[in-house]
Design an enzyme around this catalytic site. Structure first.
Site, mmCIF file in Angstrom:
data_model
loop_
_atom_site.group_PDB
_atom_site.id
_atom_site.type_symbol
_atom_site.label_atom_id
_atom_site.label_comp_id
_atom_site.label_asym_id
_atom_site.label_seq_id
_atom_site.Cartn_x
_atom_site.Cartn_y
_atom_site.Cartn_z
ATOM 1 N N CYS A 412 67.336 46.972 -4.054
ATOM 2 C CA CYS A 412 66.872 45.641 -3.662
ATOM 3 C C CYS A 412 67.597 44.526 -4.401
ATOM 4 O O CYS A 412 67.830 43.451 -3.833
ATOM 5 C CB CYS A 412 65.366 45.534 -3.868
ATOM 6 N N HIS A 456 60.355 44.583 -6.710
ATOM 7 C CA HIS A 456 61.160 44.370 -5.513
ATOM 8 C C HIS A 456 61.706 42.948 -5.516
ATOM 9 O O HIS A 456 61.145 42.051 -6.158
ATOM 10 C CB HIS A 456 60.308 44.608 -4.258
ATOM 11 N N ASP A 472 63.648 40.538 4.340
ATOM 12 C CA ASP A 472 63.804 41.633 3.378
ATOM 13 C C ASP A 472 64.910 42.566 3.856
ATOM 14 O O ASP A 472 64.666 43.497 4.638
ATOM 15 C CB ASP A 472 62.489 42.399 3.238
#
Length: 672
Positions: A412, A456, A472
């Site tokens: 991420c 994250h 995302d």
């Protein structure tokens, strides 16, 4: 007058002293970094073994001390903090056995070692630290009793284990009621009078910056980050984005949180249904960063809400804290972006990532004014050609170029950073948001557990007419890495009995539920909880005056309990005294008890005058007791044990009645 010669330790007393020091040192060592744990633990064992028979030379002790101080400072990167101070305390305790050979040395070591469990609570306040600290305290009390026996001159200062444990338990029972009254009833302050020093080494957690490789330790950490309990609707798992620091500034390698001037209101947003009402139990991080379900509607007491809806506490979170929050999913989030913020959300450093900048400009030329098309094109490219992995090398100067055009694999941290840079290069305002994603619902207690490994990072882009929109890119590549947590991968997750019958999963559930209970009833007992202490009895609020009165009443009862136990223990501490007092109680039934002011010999003479049949035996026992009690010599050993047995065996019989005939004894005051 010459001073008395120090009393040397016997092997048994030395073993007990060293065991106590080790038990006190253990909880503190468990809170230190791995290198310090091994170094200080090995030093403590080596010093205890090498100095068992003779002390180490002074020069060697000095070198060891300097080496340990150097190890501690190097481990803390030569920064001073409360963890550095605790590590130095552990180093001193590890070296202290090198000069422990007399009774005075042993008492000094035991007392000094007890600072270690107290220092542990500066680093951790969990139940394991408390249990280990209590064990150390029990051993310390038992060892001090052993040392007192040694000082008294008893040749064998080791009574049976059960008797020593019972004596130690009585000592704890003396002070326990007062300790509980102090914990529950002493009025607590809403804020501390002084600050706790910061740590030299920060705990893993969300930071105000994000650099390549920085998150590897955090993503691999399975310890809890927060627990959340919902009151009403619960969001779907795909909505479990826990918003933390929002990063705006980018220097080509690191993203930074923006420092907002005070007084700027949070950006407006149109909150759509549903609204989520929940409470977060946040584990300590030593930082001011807080998290909330995306997006929080307002800041709770003790926190501030930034214009980008990032939450910060007013004080560093050095202990478990609770926050009651309300959040909602935005329909439109800041639909009108000020010019200054737009410029900030488009800014890129000169001379970095030229291939990414060129690609973004190309896409902008091809898409015209359609920002959403640029976002869709980037997501489609990432979904098609990229992979998720934690095995990534540290990038060079052009980190985003290397990720997008060379490796095309990462986690991420890489996806969110590269996506934001690409959007800015294409003229789409973008920023990086860090926090946690997902969570695991614990059926025992009905709450959600979010671990540090759920950390994250995602991207927010600003689109005309919609405002800030969450994108995302990591979820586009590997959604299972975002929404599936460690709880879903545990063996037994699909057990026949659900949460209570899933093997390893049920153990995790029960363990975390117990830890949550500890946080709730012990660590979370603050000033507000104290005010509602008697709410179950109809008393809605206890102010300071009520708490003081309650504490005074409970403290008086506790002190009376302490005095009664102490007096009782003082009278019956020695076996000989205990047997002597029991003998007096047996004579009380005959009306011949000893008066408090009466010496043993005088009492025996009075009993002999009244009961000639009992006189000789009692005279002998009183003489032996006086010799034991007041003669100069050794008070313990076989003589004391034999006297105690003789006192316990002596059983005075009542005087014969008149019906028994001429052989009866003459009652006191009766003439023949």
């Amino acid at each position: 007058m010459p001073s008395a010669r120090p009393l040397p330790l016997d092997p048994a007393a030395r073993r007990a002293t060293l065991l106590t020091a080790a038990a006190a040192l253990l909880p503190l060592l468990l809170q230190l970094p791995g290198a310090l744990q091994g170094g200080l633990g090995a030093t403590a064992v080596a010093v205890a073994l090498l100095t068992w028979r003779r002390p180490l030379p002074g020069a060697l002790r000095l070198l060891l001390a300097l080496a340990l101080v150097g190890l501690v400072l190097a481990s803390s990167r030569f920064s001073l903090g409360r963890d550095t101070g605790c590590a130095l305390l552990a180093a001193m305790i590890a070296l202290k056995p090198a000069e422990t050979f007399t009774l005075r040395d042993a008492r000094s070591l035991v007392g000094f070692a007890l600072f270690a469990p107290f220092a542990t609570f500066l680093l951790d306040q969990g139940p394991l630290s408390l249990l280990l600290g209590l064990l150390a305290a029990l051993l310390a009390l038992a060892t001090l009793q052993r040392l007192a026996d040694l000082e008294a001159g008893a040749p064998d200062p080791a009574p049976p284990l059960w008797r020593r444990l019972a004596a130690t338990g009585r000592l704890l029972a003396v002070g326990l009621p007062l300790a509980l009254a102090t914990f529950w009833l002493v009025p607590r302050l809403g804020a501390p009078l002084w600050g706790i020093p910061e740590r030299a080494l920060a705990r893993p957690g969300l930071s105000d910056r994000m650099s390549p490789g920085q998150w590897l330790d955090l993503i691999g950490d399975e310890r809890p980050a927060l627990r959340a309990r919902f009151f009403g609707p619960v969001p779907a798992r795909q909505q479990l984005y826990w918003r933390g620091p929002v990063l705006w500034d980018f220097d080509g390698r690191t993203w930074w949180q923006l420092r907002w001037p005070p007084g700027i209101a949070p950006a407006p947003f149109d909150a759509g249904p549903p609204h989520w009402d929940y409470e977060i139990e946040l584990e300590p991080t030593d930082r001011r960063q807080l998290v909330a379900l995306d997006l929080p509607l307002a800041a709770p007491d003790g926190a501030t809400l930034a214009p980008d809806h990032g939450l910060q506490a007013l004080r560093p979170q050095t202990s478990v804290s609770r926050w009651r929050l309300r959040s909602a999913a935005p329909r439109h989030h800041q639909p009108h972006l000020p010019r200054a913020l737009r410029a900030l959300a488009l800014r890129l450093p000169e001379g970095y990532n030229p291939r990414t900048v060129a690609l973004g400009r190309q896409w902008r030329a091809e898409a015209g004014g359609d920002d959403a098309a640029v976002v869709r094109r980037a997501l489609a490219w990432i979904r098609r050609d990229f992979a998720y992995t934690l095995e990534t090398p540290l990038p060079g100067r052009h980190a985003v170029d290397e990720f997008l055009f060379d490796t095309r694999a990462g986690f991420c941290e890489h996806f969110s950073s590269a996506f934001a840079v690409l959007m800015r290069a294409a003229g789409v305002p973008a920023r990086v948001v860090t926090g946690y994603a997902g969570g695991y619902r614990n059926p025992i207690g009905d709450y959600w557990l979010v671990r540090r490994s759920d950390a994250h990072a995602w991207t927010e882009v600003w689109l005309r007419g919609r405002g800030w929109v969450r994108v995302d890119p990591t979820a586009a590549v590997a959604p299972e890495r975002i929404y599936d947590t460690i709880g879903d991968r545990l063996p037994g997750a699909d057990g026949l009995l659900g949460g209570l019958g899933g093997g390893a999963r049920s153990l995790v559930d029960v363990g975390d539920w117990l830890r949550r209970g500890w946080n709730d009833f012990v660590l979370g007992f603050d000033a507000r909880r104290q005010e509602r202490l008697l709410s179950g009895l109809g008393v809605q609020r206890l102010d300071g005056a009520h708490l003081v009165l309650l504490f005074a009443a409970c403290a008086a009862l506790a002190l009376a309990w302490m005095l009664w136990l102490s007096a009782r223990g003082e009278r019956e501490r020695d076996p000989v005294l205990r047997a002597w007092h029991a003998l007096g109680r047996r004579y009380r039934r005959l009306g011949l008890e000893r008066e408090p002011h009466e010496p043993a010999g005088a009492w025996a003479a009075r009993v002999a005058a009244a009961r000639p049949d009992l006189g000789p035996a009692l005279r002998e026992l009183s003489h032996r007791f006086s010799e034991w009690r007041y003669a100069v010599g050794e008070p313990g050993g076989r003589t004391a044990r034999a006297l105690a047995q003789a006192l316990r065996r002596h059983r005075p019989t009542p005087a014969p009645s008149a019906s028994q005939g001429p052989g009866r004894a003459t009652p006191p005051g009766e003439r023949r």
